[in-house]
Design an enzyme around this catalytic site. Structure first.
Site, PDB file in Angstrom:
ATOM      1  N   GLY A 186       4.653   9.332   0.482  1.00 17.48           N
ATOM      2  CA  GLY A 186       3.527  10.048   0.587  1.00 17.48           C
ATOM      3  C   GLY A 186       4.630  11.359   0.680  1.00 17.48           C
ATOM      4  N   ASP A 187       4.369  11.997   0.635  1.00 17.65           N
ATOM      5  CA  ASP A 187       4.929  13.558   1.178  1.00 17.65           C
ATOM      6  C   ASP A 187       6.155  13.383   2.480  1.00 17.65           C
ATOM      7  OD1 ASP A 187       2.681  13.878   2.829  1.00 17.65           O
ATOM      8  OD2 ASP A 187       2.376  16.144   2.245  1.00 17.65           O
ATOM      9  N   GLY A 232      -8.975  11.288   3.760  1.00 18.46           N
ATOM     10  CA  GLY A 232      -8.930  13.013   3.787  1.00 18.46           C
ATOM     11  C   GLY A 232      -8.715  13.815   4.619  1.00 18.46           C
ATOM     12  N   ARG A 233      -7.612  13.497   5.256  1.00 18.13           N
ATOM     13  CA  ARG A 233      -7.093  14.460   6.808  1.00 18.13           C
ATOM     14  C   ARG A 233      -7.259  15.764   5.958  1.00 18.13           C
ATOM     15  NH1 ARG A 233      -4.080  10.821   9.190  1.00 18.13           N
ATOM     16  NH2 ARG A 233      -5.219   8.624   9.872  1.00 18.13           N
ATOM     17  N   VAL A 282      12.286  -2.482 -11.121  1.00 21.29           N
ATOM     18  CA  VAL A 282      13.709  -3.806 -11.092  1.00 21.29           C
ATOM     19  C   VAL A 282      13.894  -4.081 -12.091  1.00 21.29           C
ATOM     20  CG1 VAL A 282      13.420  -5.911 -10.204  1.00 21.29           C
ATOM     21  CG2 VAL A 282      13.045  -4.255  -8.282  1.00 21.29           C
ATOM     22  N   ALA A 299     -23.657  11.399  -5.921  1.00 20.90           N
ATOM     23  CA  ALA A 299     -24.002  11.987  -3.924  1.00 20.90           C
ATOM     24  C   ALA A 299     -25.059  13.235  -3.207  1.00 20.90           C
ATOM     25  CB  ALA A 299     -22.486  12.399  -2.927  1.00 20.90           C
ATOM     26  N   THR A 306      -0.045   7.670  -2.873  1.00 17.99           N
ATOM     27  CA  THR A 306      -0.469   7.506  -1.636  1.00 17.99           C
ATOM     28  C   THR A 306      -2.424   7.703  -2.556  1.00 17.99           C
ATOM     29  OG1 THR A 306      -1.454   9.566  -0.377  1.00 17.99           O
ATOM     30  CG2 THR A 306       0.068  10.113  -2.411  1.00 17.99           C
ATOM     31  N   ILE A 307      -3.011   7.162  -1.585  1.00 20.90           N
ATOM     32  CA  ILE A 307      -4.467   6.591  -2.063  1.00 20.90           C
ATOM     33  C   ILE A 307      -4.849   8.664  -2.083  1.00 20.90           C
ATOM     34  CG2 ILE A 307      -4.695   5.334  -1.643  1.00 20.90           C
ATOM     35  CD1 ILE A 307      -6.585   5.660   0.726  1.00 20.90           C
ATOM     36  N   ASP A 308      -4.511   9.546  -1.069  1.00 24.40           N
ATOM     37  CA  ASP A 308      -5.030  10.844  -1.005  1.00 24.40           C
ATOM     38  C   ASP A 308      -4.812  12.100  -2.519  1.00 24.40           C
ATOM     39  OD1 ASP A 308      -5.574  10.077   1.644  1.00 24.40           O
ATOM     40  OD2 ASP A 308      -3.758  10.812   2.416  1.00 24.40           O
ATOM     41  N   GLY A 354       2.061   5.476   4.206  1.00 22.22           N
ATOM     42  CA  GLY A 354       1.015   4.610   4.127  1.00 22.22           C
ATOM     43  C   GLY A 354       0.740   3.989   2.957  1.00 22.22           C
ATOM     44  N   ARG A 411       6.733   2.757   9.014  1.00 19.59           N
ATOM     45  CA  ARG A 411       6.856   4.443   9.262  1.00 19.59           C
ATOM     46  C   ARG A 411       8.218   4.569  10.556  1.00 19.59           C
ATOM     47  NH1 ARG A 411       1.005   5.118   8.774  1.00 19.59           N
ATOM     48  NH2 ARG A 411       1.155   6.549   6.332  1.00 19.59           N
ATOM     49  N   SER A 457       7.732  10.524   3.688  1.00 18.34           N
ATOM     50  CA  SER A 457       8.845   9.872   2.844  1.00 18.34           C
ATOM     51  C   SER A 457       9.176  10.484   2.180  1.00 18.34           C
ATOM     52  CB  SER A 457       7.899   8.657   1.745  1.00 18.34           C
ATOM     53  OG  SER A 457       7.086   7.987   2.843  1.00 18.34           O
ATOM     54  N   ARG A 495     -33.710   6.025   3.281  1.00 19.01           N
ATOM     55  CA  ARG A 495     -33.165   6.284   4.216  1.00 19.01           C
ATOM     56  C   ARG A 495     -31.307   7.593   4.131  1.00 19.01           C
ATOM     57  NH1 ARG A 495     -31.658   0.579   7.101  1.00 19.01           N
ATOM     58  NH2 ARG A 495     -33.324   1.125   8.310  1.00 19.01           N
TER      59      ARG A 495
HETATM   60  P1  ADP Z   1       3.936   8.898   3.378  1.00 20.31           P
HETATM   61  O1  ADP Z   1       4.978   9.439   3.268  1.00 20.31           O
HETATM   62  O2  ADP Z   1       2.750   8.669   3.323  1.00 20.31           O
HETATM   63  O3  ADP Z   1       3.494  10.780   4.390  1.00 20.31           O
HETATM   64  P2  ADP Z   1       4.361   9.080   6.580  1.00 20.31           P
HETATM   65  O4  ADP Z   1       3.875  11.082   6.716  1.00 20.31           O
HETATM   66  O5  ADP Z   1       4.547   9.001   7.806  1.00 20.31           O
HETATM   67  O6  ADP Z   1       4.150   8.865   5.548  1.00 20.31           O
HETATM   68  O7  ADP Z   1       6.001   9.757   6.344  1.00 20.31           O
HETATM   69  C1  ADP Z   1       7.038   8.576   6.442  1.00 20.31           C
HETATM   70  C2  ADP Z   1       8.259   8.535   7.097  1.00 20.31           C
HETATM   71  O8  ADP Z   1       9.286   8.973   6.273  1.00 20.31           O
HETATM   72  C3  ADP Z   1       8.416   9.005   8.648  1.00 20.31           C
HETATM   73  O9  ADP Z   1       7.761   7.675   9.517  1.00 20.31           O
HETATM   74  C4  ADP Z   1      10.121   9.168   8.458  1.00 20.31           C
HETATM   75  O10 ADP Z   1      10.399   7.715   8.907  1.00 20.31           O
HETATM   76  C5  ADP Z   1      10.347   9.464   7.452  1.00 20.31           C
HETATM   77  N1  ADP Z   1       9.952  11.260   7.640  1.00 20.31           N
HETATM   78  C6  ADP Z   1       8.959  11.855   7.299  1.00 20.31           C
HETATM   79  N2  ADP Z   1       9.492  13.490   7.844  1.00 20.31           N
HETATM   80  C7  ADP Z   1      10.635  13.621   8.181  1.00 20.31           C
HETATM   81  C8  ADP Z   1      11.609  14.279   8.237  1.00 20.31           C
HETATM   82  N3  ADP Z   1      11.190  15.430   8.166  1.00 20.31           N
HETATM   83  N4  ADP Z   1      12.948  13.635   8.488  1.00 20.31           N
HETATM   84  C9  ADP Z   1      13.203  12.294   8.164  1.00 20.31           C
HETATM   85  N5  ADP Z   1      12.740  11.329   7.834  1.00 20.31           N
HETATM   86  C10 ADP Z   1      11.330  11.966   8.261  1.00 20.31           C
END
Ligand code: ADP
Length: 322
Positions: free
Chosen positions: A102-103, A171-172, A24, A187, A126-128, A11, A72, A105, A163
């Protein structure tokens, strides 16, 4: 000359651009060459790259999104995809890969490092804000500012029409955006994934508020709260109380916009620190910020540990809403 690679993945979040710029410029300052990989791991597989010189990152410090684009990649989850990516990394002579994301990635980064022996360094964006090992992720405070601006505007119309508004924020799995924007926006209630909510109690509080003279209310609903979507919650509240309500789902608005001051500073600091770490041959780590100081954590810890939300803020809001 040594080469590093940089990509943004998963994301998008505001502040990725100042971070790319910092990677860079810091790398060039240290005598390294930088290869930018477009569209995250997908670009790595497809060898979609660009050489990044100092001017390639001119004029991006204030821009939201990511100039390297993000994606992704399902293919990267499989061995064949990873093989293609590794072959390209080796052909390009990339010694360390910097992954801004994020996690998810970071799970990919770990695979590259541990399974394929490609040194990787993660930067949390990540915004989360739901990543362990850093007090803040790049993009969180900009997203909170965006949500807050919307809440303030909604308050104007809520007050004028007497209202109830339910505002759904992203935030899932974590309630950081809901909690921070809800507290700052005054709020009446905040529904987050970390706490179960009793809808009868929410309705009773709304009733009490009305008795005390409140004519309008705003409830902030995190996507992943334990009851349901803002629309579902709204219709249940209407059935119980009869209050006229409106629902606003902020959605992807929260991902965009010019990065705020803090996300720029954070992006710049973490980007430069990642380059320092690469020069020192550190690997399989994430660069975060804890108590204002740069902190390195093993990527293996990031996957295992969950960052806790500060529930004191939630209880503080309960007092403020009385
Ligand atoms: P974020 O980094 O925002 O949490 P995602 O969860 O969609 O986003 O992960 C981004 C990309 O990281 C995925 O599309 C995939 O290519 C790679 N990725 C995620 N989990 C794994 C994994 N267990 N092994 C290899 N690549 C992964």
């Amino acid at each position: 000359m040594e080469r590093i690679g940089v990509l943004t993945s998963g994301g998008d979040s505001p502040g990725m651009n100042p971070c790319i710029r910092a990677v860079v410029r810091a790398a060039i300052y240290k005598g390294l060459e930088v290869i930018g990989i477009r569209r995250g791991y997908m670009g790595l597989i497809e060898n979609d790259i660009q050489i990044m010189d100092a001017s390639s990152v001119s004029g991006i410090i204030y821009r939201g999104g990511t100039v390297l684009k993000t994606a992704r990649s399902k293919e990267f989850m499989e061995k064949e995809g990873q093989e293609k990516a590794v072959e390209n990394i080796k052909k390009l002579g990339i010694q360390t890969l910097i992954v801004i994301g994020g996690d998810g990635s970071f799970r990919g980064a770990r695979v590259l490092d541990e399974k394929w022996d490609i040194p990787t360094i993660g930067i949390p964006a990540t915004i989360d804000n739901d990543i362990w090992g850093t007090d803040f992720t790049i993009g969180f405070l900009t997203a909170v500012d965006t949500a807050l601006e919307a809440i303030d505007k909604i308050r104007d119309t809520a007050t004028s029409h007497d209202r109830l508004f339910l505002v759904e924020v992203m935030g899932r799995t974590s309630g950081f955006i809901a909690l921070w924007s809800g507290l700052a926006g005054g709020a009446e209630d905040i529904l987050i994934p970390e706490l179960s909510t009793n809808l009868d109690e929410v309705c009773a509080e709304l009733d009490e508020g009305r008795k005390r003279g409140k004519t309008s209310s705003i409830i902030i609903v995190a996507e992943g709260n334990k009851i349901g979507s803002a629309a579902e919650i709204a219709s249940r509240i209407r059935k119980k109380t009869g209050y006229e309500e409106r629902v606003v789902v902020l959605g992807h608005l929260q991902r965009g916009g010019s990065p705020c001051l803090w996300d720029r500073i954070l992006g710049i600091r973490l980007g430069a620190a990642a380059v320092d770490a690469a020069v020192k041959k550190k690997r399989n780590i994430m660069i975060g910020i804890v108590n204002g100081e740069i902190k390195m954590s093993p990527l293996s810890d990031i996957g295992k540990k969950k960052k806790k939300i500060n529930l004191d803020l939630y209880y503080l809001n309960r007092i403020m809403a009385t």
